[in-house]
Design an enzyme around this catalytic site. Structure first.
Site, PDB file in Angstrom:
ATOM      1  N   THR A 220       1.494  -1.460  -0.053  1.00  0.00           N
ATOM      2  CA  THR A 220       0.154  -0.057  -0.080  1.00  0.00           C
ATOM      3  C   THR A 220       0.938   0.641  -0.029  1.00  0.00           C
ATOM      4  OG1 THR A 220      -1.460  -0.819   1.077  1.00  0.00           O
ATOM      5  CG2 THR A 220      -1.883   1.305   1.493  1.00  0.00           C
ATOM      6  N   ARG A 248     -13.254  -8.765  -3.380  1.00  0.00           N
ATOM      7  CA  ARG A 248     -11.779  -8.184  -2.351  1.00  0.00           C
ATOM      8  C   ARG A 248     -12.027  -7.293  -1.539  1.00  0.00           C
ATOM      9  NH1 ARG A 248      -7.023  -6.834  -0.184  1.00  0.00           N
ATOM     10  NH2 ARG A 248      -6.982  -7.639   2.175  1.00  0.00           N
ATOM     11  N   VAL A 249     -11.876  -6.443  -1.069  1.00  0.00           N
ATOM     12  CA  VAL A 249     -11.596  -4.729  -0.485  1.00  0.00           C
ATOM     13  C   VAL A 249     -10.882  -5.009   0.889  1.00  0.00           C
ATOM     14  CG1 VAL A 249     -12.461  -2.709  -0.496  1.00  0.00           C
ATOM     15  CG2 VAL A 249     -13.826  -3.995  -1.517  1.00  0.00           C
ATOM     16  N   GLY A 250     -10.025  -4.355   0.686  1.00  0.00           N
ATOM     17  CA  GLY A 250      -9.226  -3.997   2.182  1.00  0.00           C
ATOM     18  C   GLY A 250      -9.491  -3.190   2.886  1.00  0.00           C
ATOM     19  N   ASP A 251      -8.330  -2.832   4.063  1.00  0.00           N
ATOM     20  CA  ASP A 251      -8.648  -1.395   4.843  1.00  0.00           C
ATOM     21  C   ASP A 251      -9.214  -0.336   3.992  1.00  0.00           C
ATOM     22  OD1 ASP A 251      -5.953  -2.313   4.304  1.00  0.00           O
ATOM     23  OD2 ASP A 251      -4.936  -0.648   6.127  1.00  0.00           O
ATOM     24  N   THR A 271      -0.466   0.709   6.631  1.00  0.00           N
ATOM     25  CA  THR A 271      -0.533  -1.178   5.637  1.00  0.00           C
ATOM     26  C   THR A 271      -0.466  -2.179   6.181  1.00  0.00           C
ATOM     27  OG1 THR A 271       0.565  -1.329   3.591  1.00  0.00           O
ATOM     28  CG2 THR A 271       2.191   0.141   5.847  1.00  0.00           C
ATOM     29  N   GLY A 272      -1.212  -2.833   5.709  1.00  0.00           N
ATOM     30  CA  GLY A 272      -0.852  -4.069   6.212  1.00  0.00           C
ATOM     31  C   GLY A 272      -1.626  -5.366   5.789  1.00  0.00           C
ATOM     32  N   GLY A 274      -5.146  -6.671   5.074  1.00  0.00           N
ATOM     33  CA  GLY A 274      -6.103  -5.435   5.375  1.00  0.00           C
ATOM     34  C   GLY A 274      -7.155  -5.866   6.420  1.00  0.00           C
TER      35      GLY A 274
END
Length: 359
Positions: A220, A248-251, A271-272, A274
């Protein structure tokens, strides 16, 4: 006083009284102006398995050069009196345009061989925010997130609708092939092959030595800034997780998870992995510990990333800044591309976990 005189007097005083009420309400809602520090900008380009043994000198130099360019580009805006929002957009766009980072041009591939990108932005004065998810044709996703914040009544738009809105706002639309990068595509093929081998550990070890592999979960880019007016802002952009499936959607586009900004506390870009950042509402958790537990920026960020997230099994990091110009960049992985700048011509960049940051 007769009725006519009363009506005339009331009609004159109403705007004055209403304005006074509005100003009073705004002060109560958003708090008094806070003591501000000098302008500053902080950036990250992803966290993960980043070690010296896996990084050639040429590749390390390439990463540091882009980080430096992003810092100098964003800080030039702050130095000239521009807003924190403008600065974080400019910094993030530099990294979106580089194939080195998992955002924009360097975005990783989904299981279907596509590039699906997420981005978000938030400003700290009124806590306005905008985000996009699952877009495939907007050259700079962070600009689409800004348009959602600035020119729509919404916070989050996704997929084809977000792309249509971006086109209506005259953003640069590109063919999806623009985002194709051979190294990223080969990374996807190797991961798919590894799955077929039922996660053969010898093959997995080879992947972990690939500096691009760290972006399977952790890639990210992001920026947080403080401007001369004392306002903070945060912006984050990502290609998501390599080999991700099913929309899929992350953080990143989830306000409070991967992106958050509030003048009263801080601005955060994460960043990580999610899923863990969503479940822990990491960005907002840091701000909440400052607000309700009276922790310093450093204490709050360190506690959330190095203790809470570790106990929960989540990996990654954050960059944070508050309205006094304090900076924190904790991460619990072996490395995180990161940097900050507080003075023109003096950008600081870091990659590994043993570099002295001078904060």
């Amino acid at each position: 006083m007769n009725l006519l005189k009363f009506i005339l007097l009331f009609s004159i005083l109403l705007p004055i009284e209403f304005t006074s009420f509005a100003l009073s309400f705004q002060k109560k809602a958003f708090g008094p102006p806070l003591e501000q520090g000098r302008p500053a900008l902080v950036i990250h380009g992803g966290a993960g398995t980043i070690t010296r043994k896996n990084m050639s000198e040429d590749m390390e130099q390439a990463y540091r050069e882009v980080l430096k360019e992003a810092l100098e580009t964003g800080y030039a805006i702050l130095d000239n009196g521009g807003s924190a929002v403008e600065a974080v957009i400019a910094a993030v766009m530099v990294m979106e345009d580089s194939p080195l980072f998992n955002a924009g041009k360097g975005s990783v591939f989904t299981n279907e061989g596509k590039n699906e990108m997420d981005a978000a932005i938030m400003e700290g004065e009124y806590r306005n925010a905008g985000a996009v998810a699952g877009i495939t044709t907007v050259k700079n996703p962070i600009k689409a997130a800004f348009e959602v914040m600035d020119n729509s009544p919404h916070v989050l738009m996704a997929g084809k609708g977000a792309e249509k809105f971006a086109a209506e706002r005259h953003l640069e639309i590109v063919d999806p092939s623009y985002f194709f990068e051979e190294k990223r595509y080969q990374q996807l093929q190797r991961i798919i092959d590894t799955e077929r081998q039922q996660l053969d550990h010898s093959h997995l070890s080879e992947l972990e030595e690939d500096p691009f592999f760290k972006d399977q979960k952790f890639g990210t880019v992001g920026a947080v800034a403080l401007d001369k007016q004392g306002n903070v802002a945060a912006a984050t952009s990502t290609g998501g997780m390599t080999n991700k499936r099913y929309g899929r959607v992350g953080d990143v586009p989830i306000i409070g998870a991967g992106t958050y900004a509030d003048n009263r506390t801080c601005a955060v870009s994460a960043t990580g992995h999610g899923e863990y950042f969503i479940r822990n509402v990491v960005a907002h958790e840091i701000a909440s510990q400052i607000k309700y537990a009276n922790k310093s920026l450093k204490e709050a960020a360190h506690h959330v990333i190095m203790e809470q997230m570790v106990d929960f099994g989540g990996s990654g990091g954050v960059i944070c800044i508050d309205s006094k110009g304090n900076i924190s960049m904790p991460f619990n992985s072996s490395g995180m591309y990161r940097g900050y700048i507080r003075k023109k011509g003096n950008p600081k960049t870091f990659i590994y976990n043993d570099e002295a940051e001078g904060l």
